[in-house]
Write a protein that holds these residues in place. Structure first.
Motif, PDB file in Angstrom:
ATOM      1  N   TYR A   1       0.867  -1.175   0.000  1.00 57.42           N
ATOM      2  CA  TYR A   1       0.000   0.000   0.000  1.00 57.42           C
ATOM      3  C   TYR A   1       0.908   1.231   0.000  1.00 57.42           C
ATOM      4  CZ  TYR A   1      -3.890   2.964   1.685  1.00 57.42           C
ATOM      5  OH  TYR A   1      -4.855   3.929   1.839  1.00 57.42           O
ATOM      6  N   LEU A   2       0.690   2.140  -0.947  1.00 56.35           N
ATOM      7  CA  LEU A   2       1.623   3.253  -1.137  1.00 56.35           C
ATOM      8  C   LEU A   2       1.907   4.039   0.144  1.00 56.35           C
ATOM      9  CD1 LEU A   2       3.382   4.969  -3.055  1.00 56.35           C
ATOM     10  CD2 LEU A   2       1.342   6.378  -3.470  1.00 56.35           C
ATOM     11  N   PRO A   3       0.896   4.440   0.940  1.00 60.46           N
ATOM     12  CA  PRO A   3       1.223   5.172   2.170  1.00 60.46           C
ATOM     13  C   PRO A   3       2.137   4.388   3.110  1.00 60.46           C
ATOM     14  CG  PRO A   3      -1.091   5.431   1.650  1.00 60.46           C
ATOM     15  CD  PRO A   3      -0.559   4.387   0.716  1.00 60.46           C
ATOM     16  N   ASN A   4       1.925   3.073   3.211  1.00 54.60           N
ATOM     17  CA  ASN A   4       2.777   2.259   4.082  1.00 54.60           C
ATOM     18  C   ASN A   4       4.204   2.204   3.552  1.00 54.60           C
ATOM     19  OD1 ASN A   4       0.487   1.818   5.557  1.00 54.60           O
ATOM     20  ND2 ASN A   4       0.284  -0.349   5.052  1.00 54.60           N
ATOM     21  N   PHE A   5       4.335   2.054   2.236  1.00 50.87           N
ATOM     22  CA  PHE A   5       5.674   2.051   1.641  1.00 50.87           C
ATOM     23  C   PHE A   5       6.386   3.371   1.911  1.00 50.87           C
ATOM     24  CE2 PHE A   5       8.129   3.694  -1.974  1.00 50.87           C
ATOM     25  CZ  PHE A   5       9.243   2.867  -1.892  1.00 50.87           C
ATOM     26  N   LEU A   6       5.717   4.483   1.636  1.00 51.50           N
ATOM     27  CA  LEU A   6       6.358   5.785   1.808  1.00 51.50           C
ATOM     28  C   LEU A   6       6.774   6.006   3.259  1.00 51.50           C
ATOM     29  CD1 LEU A   6       4.072   8.027  -0.442  1.00 51.50           C
ATOM     30  CD2 LEU A   6       6.422   7.311  -0.924  1.00 51.50           C
ATOM     31  N   ARG A   7       5.895   5.649   4.194  1.00 53.76           N
ATOM     32  CA  ARG A   7       6.221   5.847   5.608  1.00 53.76           C
ATOM     33  C   ARG A   7       7.475   5.062   5.992  1.00 53.76           C
ATOM     34  NH1 ARG A   7       2.263   3.385   7.582  1.00 53.76           N
ATOM     35  NH2 ARG A   7       0.802   5.095   7.211  1.00 53.76           N
ATOM     36  N   ARG A   8       7.511   3.785   5.628  1.00 46.85           N
ATOM     37  CA  ARG A   8       8.641   2.955   6.030  1.00 46.85           C
ATOM     38  C   ARG A   8       9.921   3.341   5.291  1.00 46.85           C
ATOM     39  NH1 ARG A   8       6.948  -1.187   9.278  1.00 46.85           N
ATOM     40  NH2 ARG A   8       9.120  -1.040   9.959  1.00 46.85           N
ATOM     41  N   LYS A   9       9.805   3.673   4.020  1.00 46.76           N
ATOM     42  CA  LYS A   9      10.979   4.086   3.257  1.00 46.76           C
ATOM     43  C   LYS A   9      11.553   5.389   3.811  1.00 46.76           C
ATOM     44  CE  LYS A   9      13.927   4.210  -0.213  1.00 46.76           C
ATOM     45  NZ  LYS A   9      15.135   3.351  -0.180  1.00 46.76           N
ATOM     46  N   LEU A  10      10.681   6.340   4.118  1.00 43.64           N
ATOM     47  CA  LEU A  10      11.140   7.623   4.659  1.00 43.64           C
ATOM     48  C   LEU A  10      11.738   7.468   6.054  1.00 43.64           C
ATOM     49  CD1 LEU A  10       8.169   9.796   3.392  1.00 43.64           C
ATOM     50  CD2 LEU A  10      10.554  10.026   2.662  1.00 43.64           C
ATOM     51  N   GLU A  11      11.358   6.405   6.747  1.00 44.98           N
ATOM     52  CA  GLU A  11      11.941   6.113   8.060  1.00 44.98           C
ATOM     53  C   GLU A  11      13.257   5.345   7.953  1.00 44.98           C
ATOM     54  OE1 GLU A  11       7.692   5.877  10.543  1.00 44.98           O
ATOM     55  OE2 GLU A  11       8.708   4.041   9.904  1.00 44.98           O
ATOM     56  N   GLY A  12      13.656   5.026   6.718  1.00 48.04           N
ATOM     57  CA  GLY A  12      14.953   4.403   6.518  1.00 48.04           C
ATOM     58  C   GLY A  12      14.947   2.922   6.207  1.00 48.04           C
ATOM     59  N   ALA A  13      13.783   2.340   5.943  1.00 43.27           N
ATOM     60  CA  ALA A  13      13.727   0.909   5.639  1.00 43.27           C
ATOM     61  C   ALA A  13      14.483   0.607   4.347  1.00 43.27           C
ATOM     62  CB  ALA A  13      12.277   0.449   5.513  1.00 43.27           C
ATOM     63  N   PRO A  14      15.171  -0.537   4.279  1.00 42.62           N
ATOM     64  CA  PRO A  14      15.979  -0.888   3.097  1.00 42.62           C
ATOM     65  C   PRO A  14      15.137  -1.479   1.969  1.00 42.62           C
ATOM     66  CG  PRO A  14      16.172  -2.620   4.719  1.00 42.62           C
ATOM     67  CD  PRO A  14      15.298  -1.549   5.351  1.00 42.62           C
ATOM     68  N   ILE A  15      14.186  -0.697   1.486  1.00 44.77           N
ATOM     69  CA  ILE A  15      13.298  -1.141   0.417  1.00 44.77           C
ATOM     70  C   ILE A  15      13.260  -0.063  -0.659  1.00 44.77           C
ATOM     71  CG2 ILE A  15      11.892  -2.641   1.873  1.00 44.77           C
ATOM     72  CD1 ILE A  15       9.868  -0.418   2.193  1.00 44.77           C
ATOM     73  N   MET A  16      12.952  -0.464  -1.892  1.00 49.33           N
ATOM     74  CA  MET A  16      12.936   0.476  -3.010  1.00 49.33           C
ATOM     75  C   MET A  16      11.761   0.154  -3.925  1.00 49.33           C
ATOM     76  SD  MET A  16      14.391   3.075  -4.538  1.00 49.33           S
ATOM     77  CE  MET A  16      16.071   3.200  -3.904  1.00 49.33           C
ATOM     78  N   GLY A  17      11.031   1.178  -4.330  1.00 51.04           N
ATOM     79  CA  GLY A  17       9.947   0.981  -5.276  1.00 51.04           C
ATOM     80  C   GLY A  17      10.478   0.739  -6.673  1.00 51.04           C
ATOM     81  N   ILE A  18       9.759  -0.088  -7.437  1.00 53.92           N
ATOM     82  CA  ILE A  18      10.157  -0.299  -8.832  1.00 53.92           C
ATOM     83  C   ILE A  18       9.038   0.050  -9.814  1.00 53.92           C
ATOM     84  CG2 ILE A  18      11.922  -2.014  -8.293  1.00 53.92           C
ATOM     85  CD1 ILE A  18       9.949  -4.186  -9.287  1.00 53.92           C
ATOM     86  N   SER A  19       7.795   0.146  -9.339  1.00 47.41           N
ATOM     87  CA  SER A  19       6.703   0.517 -10.242  1.00 47.41           C
ATOM     88  C   SER A  19       5.432   0.742  -9.440  1.00 47.41           C
ATOM     89  CB  SER A  19       6.447  -0.583 -11.286  1.00 47.41           C
ATOM     90  OG  SER A  19       5.736  -1.667 -10.709  1.00 47.41           O
ATOM     91  N   THR A  20       4.453   1.338 -10.099  1.00 54.39           N
ATOM     92  CA  THR A  20       3.105   1.323  -9.542  1.00 54.39           C
ATOM     93  C   THR A  20       2.495  -0.045  -9.827  1.00 54.39           C
ATOM     94  OG1 THR A  20       2.086   2.124 -11.595  1.00 54.39           O
ATOM     95  CG2 THR A  20       2.820   3.781 -10.002  1.00 54.39           C
TER      96      THR A  20
END
Length: 293
Positions: free
Chosen positions: A61-80
């Protein structure tokens, strides 16, 4: 190399998208892959599994991804992935109940599958003039929401995917508005990114070629589903139950392309602004630091 990919449970649009991949009808180039299902929001198990490394790729879910990524999680988006359009996500009320317009939701109790809903809070505030601080929220599984509304336990519910179409067919309920139509009226976009695909960042750095190989496999699996919806709906019903007509209708409206175009980049930036305003994310960052292209 073997990868595990996770998507949310009991969501027909996701089940059908990855069906061919899960059944081995689509073979990725250069690696093997398993497809598993994990609980959808409000559970955070999906992103937690990706961050822990239990899975290497996930639909988030995009909001969950953004929150965790902005907090420093080692994950990267590749597409919608799942983008909603004019139908498929909306607020429903009782047809003969006291809520006649969206403004009547002021001070009311709204149920969703994830508690307070960031997008609807934003839309109600900016388009309908509702003081979103007066809204009350509670969470129930998607499959229970319509019954919760009809039982008088809440004033409104947010229905999506196949449950949206069950709501449309139910004579006791009516849709006040869809998020797609109001988002377009406010921001001019004809889509909302709801879900995206994320990969563990260390894996992507070590194997940058994985991005295109994964997206090719996902697109091929989705293309298979387009010609086999009846078959896939029957398999879904075996797992989760449901109404065949609603399942097939729900497949028509989300846009699933596995891309990250310039338009999607601008859309993601607009959604990040929205999520920051309603307090769903801790800050902002350049989109280029969040998505690999």
């Amino acid at each position: 190399m073997h990868l595990t990919f996770a998507h949310y449970r009991n969501r027909f649009c996701m089940f059908r998208t990855y069906y061919a991949l899960a059944r081995g009808m689509v073979k990725p180039d250069g690696f093997t892959i398993s497809v598993i299902e994990l609980p959808d929001p409000p559970s955070h198990e999906q992103e937690e599994a990706l961050i822990r490394g239990d899975v290497q790729v996930a639909n988030l879910y995009l909001p969950n991804f953004l929150r965790r990524k902005l907090e420093g999680a080692p994950i990267m988006g590749i597409s919608t992935e799942w983008k909603s359009t004019m139908k498929g996500n909306g607020i429903f009320v009782l047809k003969d109940g006291p809520i006649k317009t969206p403004r009547d939701l002021t001070g009311r109790l709204i149920a969703t599958h994830q508690g307070a809903h960031a997008i609807h809070r934003y839309l109600l505030k900016h388009h309908f003039g509702v003081d979103e601080k007066t809204l009350r929220w509670e969470s129930h599984p998607q499959e229970e929401l319509l019954d919760v509304l009809k039982g008088g336990r809440v004033d409104a519910v947010v229905l999506l995917d196949q449950f949206f179409f069950r709501g449309e067919k139910d004579p006791a309920a009516r849709c006040l508005y869809t998020d797609g139509e109001i988002w377009k009226a406010l921001r001019g976009f004809s889509e909302i990114i709801k879900h995206m695909v994320a990969v563990r960042e260390p894996l992507l750095k070590e194997h940058p070629e994985l991005r295109e190989k994964l997206l090719k496999a996902f697109r091929t699996s989705f293309a298979y589903s387009e010609g086999h919806l009846d078959e896939i709906a029957a398999e879904f019903i075996k797992c989760y139950g449901g109404d065949r007509e609603a399942l097939l209708a729900s497949a028509r409206y989300p846009r699933i392309e596995f891309t990250f175009t310039d338009t999607e980049r601008k859309l993601a930036e607009a959604e990040m602004d929205m999520l920051l305003e309603v307090g769903e994310i801790p800050g902002k960052a350049p989109i280029s630091s969040l998505f690999a292209t």
